[in-house]
Design a protein around this motif. Structure first.
Motif, PDB file in Angstrom:
ATOM      1  N   GLY A 188       3.708  -0.907   2.915  1.00  0.00           N
ATOM      2  CA  GLY A 188       2.578  -0.074   2.858  1.00  0.00           C
ATOM      3  C   GLY A 188       3.159   1.473   2.834  1.00  0.00           C
ATOM      4  O   GLY A 188       2.759   2.100   2.028  1.00  0.00           O
ATOM      5  N   ILE A 189       4.051   1.779   3.668  1.00  0.00           N
ATOM      6  CA  ILE A 189       4.682   3.137   3.308  1.00  0.00           C
ATOM      7  C   ILE A 189       5.316   3.772   2.010  1.00  0.00           C
ATOM      8  O   ILE A 189       4.976   4.804   1.797  1.00  0.00           O
ATOM      9  N   THR A 190       5.896   2.690   1.589  1.00  0.00           N
ATOM     10  CA  THR A 190       6.722   3.075   0.410  1.00  0.00           C
ATOM     11  C   THR A 190       5.299   3.147  -0.692  1.00  0.00           C
ATOM     12  O   THR A 190       5.587   3.975  -1.620  1.00  0.00           O
ATOM     13  N   SER A 191       4.204   2.626  -0.580  1.00  0.00           N
ATOM     14  CA  SER A 191       3.211   3.043  -1.385  1.00  0.00           C
ATOM     15  C   SER A 191       2.269   4.223  -1.076  1.00  0.00           C
ATOM     16  O   SER A 191       2.083   4.873  -1.850  1.00  0.00           O
ATOM     17  N   SER A 192       2.143   4.337   0.165  1.00  0.00           N
ATOM     18  CA  SER A 192       1.151   5.347   0.473  1.00  0.00           C
ATOM     19  C   SER A 192       1.833   6.887   0.251  1.00  0.00           C
ATOM     20  O   SER A 192       1.315   7.862  -0.076  1.00  0.00           O
TER      21      SER A 192
ATOM     22  N   TYR B 143      -5.971   3.101   3.060  1.00  0.00           N
ATOM     23  CA  TYR B 143      -4.731   2.105   2.982  1.00  0.00           C
ATOM     24  C   TYR B 143      -3.816   2.408   4.172  1.00  0.00           C
ATOM     25  O   TYR B 143      -3.532   1.629   4.758  1.00  0.00           O
ATOM     26  N   CYS B 144      -3.873   3.619   4.665  1.00  0.00           N
ATOM     27  CA  CYS B 144      -3.042   3.946   5.768  1.00  0.00           C
ATOM     28  C   CYS B 144      -3.635   3.457   7.061  1.00  0.00           C
ATOM     29  O   CYS B 144      -3.050   3.165   8.097  1.00  0.00           O
ATOM     30  N   TYR B 145      -4.848   2.933   7.036  1.00  0.00           N
ATOM     31  CA  TYR B 145      -5.545   2.248   7.980  1.00  0.00           C
ATOM     32  C   TYR B 145      -4.784   1.128   8.359  1.00  0.00           C
ATOM     33  O   TYR B 145      -4.490   0.470   9.320  1.00  0.00           O
ATOM     34  N   ILE B 146      -4.718   0.163   7.043  1.00  0.00           N
ATOM     35  CA  ILE B 146      -4.168  -1.146   7.100  1.00  0.00           C
ATOM     36  C   ILE B 146      -2.664  -0.969   7.463  1.00  0.00           C
ATOM     37  O   ILE B 146      -2.161  -1.722   8.378  1.00  0.00           O
TER      38      ILE B 146
END
Length: 556
Positions: free
Chosen positions: A345-349, A108-111
């Motif tokens: 993305g970052i709030t999820s990761s 996910y951090c790749y996306i």
């Protein structure tokens, strides 16, 4: 009773953090695609029904389970479940709640790193003058480590590592760090989304060209928002709608349990769950449907959107569309769009790191800093293959097993445990105690009967997915005495690489056969990594059990 070692600073911060956990890339990338691929308005009614009878119940279950386990000092799913149900083996179901987060964060951090890169490229003008085909080629070359899009060697690896470092650093600051990011990121996300949505609403036919003279943004909106009641009889649409609920609410992962475990025993979970859930739905259904599809339809036409709808549209098409706005506005739009995706993305990761950190602190006394950086290290080791071997399908393999199958399986098992083993006699008070809203009593029966049945159907549907996803046709075949033909995307056939083996059997070019064989090798390698991670966490849970037994804390 254990004292919590961390806590939320405010209710607003908690709700924003929990909403940020749910609001992710899937809200803007996956939801519009799922809607388009499943008939637009035909998708909306089943989707909203699934939200009410599956999504909300799962949020109630996970919030109340987390708060219940938290009062015993447990902040990860193995021992949250252990505090609820008696049985030595049942705690190992909770391994999914740690495993899934590490495995998903790895890719996910790749996306997420793509969005960082595209913000950078939007600012420096990389996409100026590119055709839609050029932008699509840029993406293909970006994810191919052997290419360099702007002369930066191993650009995709560099952005990925930087993205992981940012996530890990924030995680090392504890819940306060996550809360601060949520308080900034969520409002900015909604602001950026609103600006782009207004553009989608006002574009109309102004984007039509000689190539696409009939392009009209309103065609995209009408397609998404015109209900089709016939879809209520299409099992394929129901399966797609139910599957989207997992992605959009981040249920079946263990992050909700972990966040809720830091609440006090009398803190509300019902209103918090509903607030976070409906905030996510607003972002997804309202903002998510007003950006990609109408803007793409406004320039390229609805027929093009229906034919080309896919996850990559955000990266392979949107930069080209922004260029049609010209100069500075194109740069601003690129920053807004990819900045929006980054905050989503970052709030999820960030949420994905908390179960591991909570588990290692509870069971082995690790501090926040050690837990965070160990999480980042594991995500890096597990995630680098998704970057380096992206073209061989390692990324997709992680997403299938960790980001799809694992979520459904864990949600199904935890719902059965909550409703039937923990029992609604204790489960309903766990949900309603301290509630600031009155929950309709019908949900007591939905949680006990309807939600578990739906989850079992979804899981079994994944195991026995029919050929071409044609549920109605295969049901007719089965009723008439014919065989049920499995699709290569079913769990059964995916395990055996049936699709790749069919391609090898029909291929006449030796180079193609070698490439397919290499792909099978890397996919097996990905599975080995995932199984190794699951086994490693299971061993840690067992060692924690032995430690608890020596200390007299084991429940069984």
């Amino acid at each position: 009773m254990a004292v919590k070692s961390d806590a939320w600073g405010s209710r607003v911060g908690l709700i924003l953090a929990m909403a940020g956990n749910a609001v992710g890339l899937g809200n803007f990338l996956r939801f519009p695609v799922q809607a388009v691929q499943n008939g637009g308005g035909a998708f909306i009614i089943p989707y909203l029904i699934c939200f009410l009878i599956m999504g909300i119940p799962l949020l109630f279950i996970e919030w109340s389970s987390g708060r219940f386990g938290g009062k015993f000092g447990n902040h990860s799913t193995p021992y949250i479940l252990d505090s609820m149900v008696k049985g030595r083996l049942l705690k190992y179901i909770g391994v999914f709640g740690i495993f899934t987060n590490i495995a998903v964060a790895a890719y996910y951090c790749y996306i997420e790193s793509w969005t960082m890169s595209y913000v950078y490229h939007s600012i420096i003008g990389t996409f100026d003058g590119m055709s839609q085909a050029d932008v699509a080629t840029f993406f293909s070359e970006y994810v191919d480590v052997g290419h360099s899009t702007t002369g930066i060697p191993y650009e995709s690896v560099i952005f990925y590592v930087v993205c992981l470092i940012i996530n890990t650093y924030i995680l090392s600051k504890g819940l306060k760090g996550i809360e601060k990011v949520a308080k900034v990121g969520m409002p900015l996300l909604i602001l950026f989304g609103a600006i782009l949505a207004i553009k989608g609403l006002t574009l109309g036919t102004s984007g039509a060209s000689d190539i696409f003279p009939d392009a009209n943004a309103w065609d995209g909106l009408n397609f998404l928002w015109t209900p089709q009641y016939s879809s209520l009889l299409d099992l394929k649409v129901w399966m797609a709608a139910a599957g989207q609920i997992f992605f959009t609410l981040s249920v079946g992962m263990g992050t909700v349990h972990c966040y809720a475990s830091y609440l006090d025993e009398k803190d509300d979970v019902a209103l918090n769950a509903v607030s976070a859930g409906f905030m996510n739905e607003f972002v997804e259904v309202v903002l998510g449907s007003l950006i990609v599809v109408p803007i793409a339809a406004g320039y390229l036409g609805l027929d093009w959107v229906i034919e080309n709808a896919g996850f990559g549209m955000a990266f392979q098409t949107m930069p080209y569309l922004f260029q049609q706005w010209g100069g500075l506005i194109a740069i601003i739009a690129g920053v807004l769009w990819f900045g929006l995706l980054f905050f989503a993305g970052i709030t999820s990761s960030l949420a994905m790191g908390t179960p591991w950190i909570g588990f290692m602190r509870d069971e082995f006394g690790w501090n926040q800093n050690k837990g965070a950086w160990s999480f980042g290290f594991m995500a890096l080791i597990l995630g680098l293959p998704t970057v380096i071997f992206f073209q061989y399908g390692v990324f997709d393999e992680y997403d299938y097993w960790a980001g799809t199958v694992s979520l459904v399986l864990f949600a199904m098992l935890e719902t059965i445990l909550f409703s039937w083993i923990f029992g609604m006699g204790k489960g309903w008070p766990a949900i309603t105690n301290g509630a600031d809203i009155k929950i309709p009593v019908i949900y007591k029966y939905i949680i006990k009967y309807i939600t578990p049945v739906m989850l079992i159907i979804i899981f079994m549907g994944s195991v026995f997915k029919p050929l071409d996803n044609d549920w109605s046709g295969n049901m007719d075949n089965l009723i008439s005495g014919k065989s049920w033909v499995l699709d290569n995307g079913s769990i059964i056939k995916t395990i055996t690489h049936a699709g790749i083996k069919e391609q090898i059997a029909t291929a006449s070019n030796s180079a193609v056969i070698t490439q397919l064989q290499d792909k099978m090798f890397y996919l097996n390698f990905a599975r080995f990594m995932l199984l190794g991670l699951f086994a490693f966490i299971s061993v840690l849970v067992y060692l924690a059990f032995l430690k608890r037994r020596r200390e007299g804390r084991a429940t069984t």
